[in-house]
Design a protein around this motif. Structure first.
Motif: not given
Length: 184
Positions: A155-180
């Motif tokens: 449960v903690y392992g899968l939860g950690g992976i989900v949090l990692l995915i959310v963090a990566l997607f958020a970072a990509i979104k922030i990067y896209k906004n900064i570029r724009e």
């Protein structure tokens, strides 16, 4: 002999991941080169195609094959295969499932590679940035399973992976906004 096989397996895992981390970056650069004027676009895409072919066929594919061969050899020589369906080996079974999905990811990169080699740039640079994070997710999942083995809660392992995915997607979104905002 076993420790040498294991060391070689780890080395080729690292080189395979290096290829899978860099390949989508080259896809992004080649896609973004499409925004350049004709001659500049052609020169850039030609250079990126050379780099992609060398990386894909010279490093990434050979490393993927050697990882599979050496990993199987390590598993059999270390008698890990006997644990696969035992309670103590559940971590290994889960790791191998992630490895199968990692090879599926590898084949999706190969598909994009072949498209781009044929001049088909089907995906936006933002879509490719998202796809680029697939290797990161697999790396985290597989390394965590190997290192912490059965002491890690599913449960903690899968939860950690989900949090990692959310963090990566958020970072990509922030990067896209900064570029724009920066006009780049």
């Amino acid at each position: 002999m076993y420790t040498y096989l294991k060391a070689l397996h780890i080395i080729f895992v690292v080189t395979w991941f290096a290829g899978m981390f860099y390949m989508p970056r080259l896809f992004i650069y080649a896609t973004e080169a499409g925004d350049r004027p004709g001659n500049e676009r052609d020169i850039l895409r030609g250079q990126f195609a050379i780099m992609m072919r060398r990386l894909w066929y010279g490093i990434t594919w050979p490393s993927a094959i050697l990882t599979l061969i050496l990993g199987t050899w390590v598993m059999v020589n270390g008698k890990w295969d006997r644990l696969l369906f035992d309670t103590a080996g559940q971590w290994l079974l889960l790791k191998l499932i992630f490895v199968v999905f990692l090879y599926v990811y590898h084949f999706t990169l190969h598909h994009i590679f072949r498209q781009e080699m044929n001049g088909i740039y089907k995906y936006s640079s933002n879509q490719l940035r998202l796809w680029n994070e697939g290797a990161t997710v697999f790396l985290f999942a597989i390394v965590m399973l190997v290192v912490v083995k059965e002491s890690m809660s599913l449960v903690y392992g899968l939860g950690g992976i989900v949090l990692l995915i959310v963090a990566l997607f958020a970072a990509i979104k922030i990067y896209k906004n900064i570029r724009e905002k920066g006009g780049q």
